[in-house]
Design a protein around this motif. Structure first.
Motif, PDB file in Angstrom:
ATOM      1  N   PRO A   9      10.404  38.996  -1.927  1.00 12.30           N
ATOM      2  CA  PRO A   9      11.206  38.520  -0.796  1.00 12.30           C
ATOM      3  C   PRO A   9      10.362  38.060   0.380  1.00 12.30           C
ATOM      4  CG  PRO A   9      11.262  40.916  -0.918  1.00 12.30           C
ATOM      5  CD  PRO A   9      10.567  40.444  -2.150  1.00 12.30           C
ATOM      6  N   TRP A  10       9.168  38.650   0.539  1.00 12.66           N
ATOM      7  CA  TRP A  10       8.288  38.254   1.641  1.00 12.66           C
ATOM      8  C   TRP A  10       7.738  36.852   1.401  1.00 12.66           C
ATOM      9  CZ3 TRP A  10       9.666  41.920   4.716  1.00 12.66           C
ATOM     10  CH2 TRP A  10       9.880  43.206   4.219  1.00 12.66           C
ATOM     11  N   ALA A  11       7.418  36.545   0.151  1.00 21.93           N
ATOM     12  CA  ALA A  11       6.995  35.180  -0.185  1.00 21.93           C
ATOM     13  C   ALA A  11       8.166  34.211  -0.052  1.00 21.93           C
ATOM     14  CB  ALA A  11       6.422  35.137  -1.599  1.00 21.93           C
ATOM     15  N   HIS A  12       9.360  34.677  -0.384  1.00 23.62           N
ATOM     16  CA  HIS A  12      10.540  33.818  -0.361  1.00 23.62           C
ATOM     17  C   HIS A  12      10.769  33.240   1.034  1.00 23.62           C
ATOM     18  CE1 HIS A  12      14.948  33.298  -1.944  1.00 23.62           C
ATOM     19  NE2 HIS A  12      14.421  32.161  -1.515  1.00 23.62           N
ATOM     20  N   ARG A  13      10.596  34.054   2.060  1.00 22.39           N
ATOM     21  CA  ARG A  13      10.856  33.563   3.418  1.00 22.39           C
ATOM     22  C   ARG A  13       9.876  32.450   3.796  1.00 22.39           C
ATOM     23  NH1 ARG A  13       9.137  38.588   7.319  1.00 22.39           N
ATOM     24  NH2 ARG A  13      11.264  39.232   6.860  1.00 22.39           N
ATOM     25  N   THR A  14       8.640  32.524   3.301  1.00 20.22           N
ATOM     26  CA  THR A  14       7.685  31.453   3.594  1.00 20.22           C
ATOM     27  C   THR A  14       8.038  30.183   2.819  1.00 20.22           C
ATOM     28  OG1 THR A  14       6.077  32.113   1.881  1.00 20.22           O
ATOM     29  CG2 THR A  14       5.865  33.144   4.034  1.00 20.22           C
ATOM     30  N   LEU A  15       8.531  30.336   1.591  1.00 17.81           N
ATOM     31  CA  LEU A  15       8.987  29.180   0.819  1.00 17.81           C
ATOM     32  C   LEU A  15      10.137  28.471   1.532  1.00 17.81           C
ATOM     33  CD1 LEU A  15       9.118  30.394  -2.896  1.00 17.81           C
ATOM     34  CD2 LEU A  15       7.486  28.797  -1.887  1.00 17.81           C
ATOM     35  N   LEU A  16      11.023  29.236   2.131  1.00 21.49           N
ATOM     36  CA  LEU A  16      12.164  28.647   2.821  1.00 21.49           C
ATOM     37  C   LEU A  16      11.715  27.774   3.993  1.00 21.49           C
ATOM     38  CD1 LEU A  16      14.594  31.710   2.787  1.00 21.49           C
ATOM     39  CD2 LEU A  16      14.900  29.556   1.545  1.00 21.49           C
ATOM     40  N   SER A  94       5.607  36.898   8.106  1.00 25.86           N
ATOM     41  CA  SER A  94       6.220  36.452   9.354  1.00 25.86           C
ATOM     42  C   SER A  94       5.283  35.534  10.133  1.00 25.86           C
ATOM     43  CB  SER A  94       6.620  37.650  10.215  1.00 25.86           C
ATOM     44  OG  SER A  94       5.490  38.413  10.578  1.00 25.86           O
ATOM     45  N   GLU A  95       3.980  35.777  10.036  1.00 23.04           N
ATOM     46  CA  GLU A  95       3.020  34.918  10.719  1.00 23.04           C
ATOM     47  C   GLU A  95       2.888  33.572  10.010  1.00 23.04           C
ATOM     48  OE1 GLU A  95      -0.603  37.106  11.242  1.00 23.04           O
ATOM     49  OE2 GLU A  95       0.420  38.754  12.270  1.00 23.04           O
ATOM     50  N   ILE A  96       2.939  33.576   8.689  1.00 26.74           N
ATOM     51  CA  ILE A  96       2.923  32.307   7.944  1.00 26.74           C
ATOM     52  C   ILE A  96       4.172  31.498   8.278  1.00 26.74           C
ATOM     53  CG2 ILE A  96       2.977  31.254   5.645  1.00 26.74           C
ATOM     54  CD1 ILE A  96       1.370  33.649   4.624  1.00 26.74           C
ATOM     55  N   MET A  97       5.320  32.154   8.412  1.00 28.71           N
ATOM     56  CA  MET A  97       6.550  31.468   8.797  1.00 28.71           C
ATOM     57  C   MET A  97       6.380  30.733  10.118  1.00 28.71           C
ATOM     58  SD  MET A  97       9.498  34.274   7.939  1.00 28.71           S
ATOM     59  CE  MET A  97      10.788  33.266   8.658  1.00 28.71           C
TER      60      MET A  97
END
Length: 280
Positions: A9-16, A94-97
């Motif tokens: 799920p942490w990777a998923h937010r960056t994909l979004l 969160s920082e990658i986002m």
């Protein structure tokens, strides 16, 4: 290069954010499709490449040790790699986002640049404090809360965290009932708060309800506003979702495969729920 796994799920937010911003030609995506109990994330070739396309290694730890030969910490995804300096930029989602949100804007069309989007920005200036407050408790009690309950070391710890989890879901349900918080968490536009919450909620009935024992209520049966919010994001194929990025980055079979290997331990993938997500 962004290294990711569809289960995480942490990777998923960056994909979004990557998809919503249209970074396909700027930041390459590389799927790390398997996880080994000893060596961690690795390139099996089952879905993604069978080797790291940059350096030919089989394991993610090879990249971490390329960046720091003395590294012996956790090897995690997502991970953002700098191909010019051959090192890790960041592995905190969160920082990658935030980086994806603004750092590449000079390379994007004017309409994709945050400074030109006004109220439609992922982090609108007038909402930043409210976003930060909501993001903080959502992370602690929901995003991370499912893990605190699922991996609790005692009955008492489990009870504490599963109770806090459902109190927070109740709070979200109330939040979405307020007029200014519809159809998304802060009104008519998708914000960072929606992106942070979505990966957890879309996994909830599918894996957390059963495998993590977060089974006091189901999203589809007990939280009508959250359920509508979830389906609105998943099925949205308009401009605001970049043509359906929420649905396109949600792979239910990989999610179930990944969690059954971690939580259940035997790798047997459950058949349900059927369907994985209901129509809007």
């Amino acid at each position: 290069v962004l290294y990711f796994n569809y289960c995480c799920p942490w990777a998923h937010r960056t994909l979004l954010v990557h998809g919503l911003k249209g970074l396909e030609d700027i930041v390459r995506l590389v799927e790390v499709d398997s996880r080994d109990q000893v060596h961690g994330w690795w390139f099996s070739g089952r879905r993604g490449p069978d080797r790291d396309p940059l350096y030919g290694g089989r394991f993610m730890k090879d990249l971490y040790q390329r960046a720091d030969p003395n590294y012996n910490g956790r090897v995690t995804v997502p991970m953002l790699w700098d191909t010019k300096y051959e090192t890790i930029v960041n592995n905190e989602s969160s920082e990658i986002m935030r980086m994806f949100s603004e750092a590449f804007d000079d390379f994007l069309p004017l309409e994709k640049q945050e400074r030109n989007k006004g109220d439609a920005a992922l982090v609108p200036q007038h909402l930043q404090k409210q976003l930060d407050v909501l993001n903080k408790w959502v992370y602690d009690t929901i995003n991370n809360g499912v893990y605190k309950a699922g991996f609790a070391s005692s009955q008492g710890v489990y009870k504490e965290h599963v109770t806090r989890l459902f109190q927070s879901l109740d709070q979200l349900e109330y939040h979405l009932g307020e007029g200014e918080h519809y159809p998304y968490l802060f009104g008519e536009h998708i914000t960072e708060a929606d992106i942070r919450l979505y990966p957890t909620i879309v996994r909830f009935d599918v894996v957390y309800y059963t495998l993590f024992k977060c089974n006091m209520k189901m999203i589809r049966l007990d939280y009508p506003r959250i359920h509508e919010w979830l389906r609105r994001l998943y099925w949205n194929e308009g401009l605001e979702s970049a043509g359906g990025v929420f649905r396109k980055t949600t792979n239910f079979e990989e999610i179930k495969r990944g969690y059954t290997s971690v939580a259940a331990g035997n790798g047997i993938i459950p058949a349900g729920p059927v369907p994985h997500i209901l129509p809007l």
